[in-house]
Scaffold this motif. Structure first.
Motif, mmCIF file in Angstrom:
data_model
loop_
_atom_site.group_PDB
_atom_site.id
_atom_site.type_symbol
_atom_site.label_atom_id
_atom_site.label_comp_id
_atom_site.label_asym_id
_atom_site.label_seq_id
_atom_site.Cartn_x
_atom_site.Cartn_y
_atom_site.Cartn_z
ATOM 1 N N ILE A 51 -38.898 16.014 -64.967
ATOM 2 C CA ILE A 51 -39.435 15.523 -66.239
ATOM 3 C C ILE A 51 -39.324 14.008 -66.342
ATOM 4 N N ASP A 63 -40.427 11.570 -69.287
ATOM 5 C CA ASP A 63 -41.883 11.478 -69.436
ATOM 6 C C ASP A 63 -42.299 12.283 -70.665
ATOM 7 N N ALA A 66 -45.776 13.808 -70.723
ATOM 8 C CA ALA A 66 -46.143 14.531 -69.495
ATOM 9 C C ALA A 66 -47.413 13.940 -68.900
ATOM 10 N N ASN A 72 -47.568 19.600 -66.295
ATOM 11 C CA ASN A 72 -46.936 20.772 -66.892
ATOM 12 C C ASN A 72 -45.774 21.325 -66.081
ATOM 13 N N GLY A 74 -44.085 19.592 -63.873
ATOM 14 C CA GLY A 74 -43.192 18.509 -63.513
ATOM 15 C C GLY A 74 -43.670 17.713 -62.309
ATOM 16 N N HIS A 75 -43.069 16.547 -62.143
ATOM 17 C CA HIS A 75 -43.401 15.647 -61.038
ATOM 18 C C HIS A 75 -42.737 16.104 -59.733
ATOM 19 N N ARG A 275 -49.277 24.853 -72.303
ATOM 20 C CA ARG A 275 -48.753 23.940 -73.324
ATOM 21 C C ARG A 275 -48.243 24.695 -74.550
ATOM 22 N N SER A 301 -51.727 20.709 -63.191
ATOM 23 C CA SER A 301 -50.567 19.903 -63.619
ATOM 24 C C SER A 301 -50.747 18.431 -63.262
ATOM 25 N N PRO A 436 -43.735 17.018 -73.503
ATOM 26 C CA PRO A 436 -43.038 16.856 -72.218
ATOM 27 C C PRO A 436 -43.441 17.917 -71.200
ATOM 28 N N PRO A 437 -43.127 17.702 -69.928
ATOM 29 C CA PRO A 437 -43.340 18.749 -68.926
ATOM 30 C C PRO A 437 -42.726 20.066 -69.389
#
Length: 471
Positions: A51, A63, A66, A72, A74-75, A275, A301, A436-437
């Protein structure tokens, strides 16, 4: 070893400086002002994980948006990166004009399986704007083939945001989006925003809902259903400030559309793919079965540009039964059904189905409850949201709900303080939007809300010192 680390840090810092300078010299940013167009460098982000993102100075930030409602899962998900690589090595691209690929066919099937009602077929695009544009052009094609060339007007709402292409942007209902931009105004009829916070003073929620429905029905009667092709609405107005409509409103609008032969297009570019805790919110959260659903953002995502439109089987059958079997839907994109994007979306959907959707439904009530505590702050007029979407709206005073007396950049002020404290916020004039994610934990929600509380508190101190606000 230490010398090597220092050298790498210096090289990274030099590269960041170069990127900032190159942006100022050559990069045109989205949504620029005329006075700074082509000379602007924005906050440089170097890395992301989970996140979190890391800025050019090395500061680690939650983040909060997001990305743009889209990261969604995450990175730095290695499984998504691997799928991207594997698909590129197998088939990087094929022309959709006269060939096809397997990932797009499988993805269309799986998306249709999550869609409500008889939504059964998918047309893939490159993002949300092109998805909405495609849905509107399909509506026009549909009515032309059905012998109703005059049935082309589009109903949209105040506060709406549907994209940046010509037709999609014409639907936007935020005044600042259109002040200096042209649009297909002759095709669009605007209705009131379904924002309960901004309802007339003294009006109950029930009366406000009746007002919105009556306005919609009266507009159809005044213009004529034979001239209205579609209604386009977000289940939750995202960029308009996370406006959650009153209970039952969307279902009543859907019934009016069905009774009058008006296509209901549900814009789920933001609300789709988790979401609100489901792949699609229209049926699961609002009990409606649209004629079309647009989607993008969370479908991959944010790892690859992809969007699309899901279309009702009924509409397709009506076209196939028409007297114009040779009528051509002359619309397509070079990157329609892109194999890499569809492969990434398939793996992303796996991740969502395996755990992330359930996790989102589990933490969403906590997210909403913790954000709601910010209403204790006198600058905050309302906190609202649904799922993992939230908005903190700041007002000069709660009685008038007037944001105009405030510094119009109050959201940016809050974001600047939060950035220093370790949180990226999406500022919208007098509002702060958080999305956020979906993998965020309760502890991380606590961190996010604590930083946001401090950022708002510091902003209140600034406004008092400057004599802008006396709250």
């Amino acid at each position: 070893m230490a010398a090597a680390r220092d050298l790498k840090a210096k090289e990274t810092a030099d590269a960041d400086v170069d990127a900032v300078e190159l942006a100022r010299r050559h990069l045109v940013q989205p949504w620029p002002f005329a006075g700074s167009v082509g000379t602007e460098a924005r906050a440089l982000i170097g890395e992301g994980e989970g996140i979190y993102i890391t800025d050019a100075s090395g500061k680690r930030l939650i983040d909060g948006p997001a990305g743009m409602w889209c990261i969604n899962v995450g990175h730095r998900r290695e499984e998504l990166a691997k799928v991207m690589y594997d698909q590129a090595m197998a088939l990087s691209y094929n022309t959709p004009w006269y060939t096809m690929n397997a990932p797009s066919a499988e993805l269309a099937m799986r998306i249709a399986g999550h869609a409500p009602g008889d939504l059964s077929h998918v047309f893939f695009t490159t993002g949300g704007s092109s998805a909405v544009e495609t849905a509107l052009r399909f509506m026009q094609f549909y009515n032309n083939v059905r012998g109703r060339p005059e049935k082309k007007l589009i109903l949209s709402r105040g506060g709406a945001y549907h994209g940046s292409t010509y037709l999609s942007a014409s639907l936007n209902g935020r005044p600042r989006d259109r002040h200096w931009m042209d649009g297909a105004d002759e095709l669009v009829v605007k209705l009131s925003s379904p924002d309960p916070f901004r309802r007339p003073h003294g009006m109950s929620i029930e009366a406000f809902t009746d007002f919105l429905v009556d306005q919609f029905r009266d507009t159809v009667a005044r213009i004529g259903a034979d001239r209205i092709g579609a209604f386009v609405g977000e289940p939750v107005q995202a960029s308009g400030g996370v406006v959650v409509p009153p209970d039952g409103y969307l279902k009543r609008i859907r019934e009016i559309c069905r009774d009058n032969g008006i296509l209901y297009i549900s814009d789920e570019v933001v609300t789709g793919f988790g979401r609100l805790g489901h792949v699609f919110a229209s049926g699961e959260m609002f009990d409606i079965d649209p004629d079309m659903i647009t989607f993008a953002k969370g479908v991959t995502s944010g790892y690859f540009p992809l969007g699309g439109v899901i279309i009702s089987e009924r509409i397709l059958q009506e076209l196939r039964r028409s007297n114009h079997p040779d009528a051509l839907f002359g619309h397509g994109l070079t990157y329609t059904s892109h194999p890499i994007g569809c492969a990434v979306a398939l793996k992303n959907l796996d991740i969502l189905e395996e755990s992330v959707l359930a996790h989102t439904r589990e933490v969403a009530p906590y997210f909403q409850a913790q954000l709601k505590t910010l209403e204790e702050l006198p600058l905050v007029g309302e906190v609202r949201g649904m799922g993992l979407m939230g908005c903190v709206e700041c007002v000069a005073d709660r009685e008038s709900k007037d944001p105009l007396k405030l510094d119009k950049d109050v959201g940016k002020r809050i974001d600047a303080h939060c950035h220093e404290l370790g949180l990226l916020v999406r500022p919208l004039i007098n509002m702060c939007v958080m999305s956020p994610p979906l993998i965020i934990s309760r502890e991380q929600i606590d961190d996010m809300v604590a930083i946001l509380r401090e950022g708002i508190s510091r902003t209140m101190d600034d406004l008092r010192k400057e004599g802008v606000w006396a709250g």
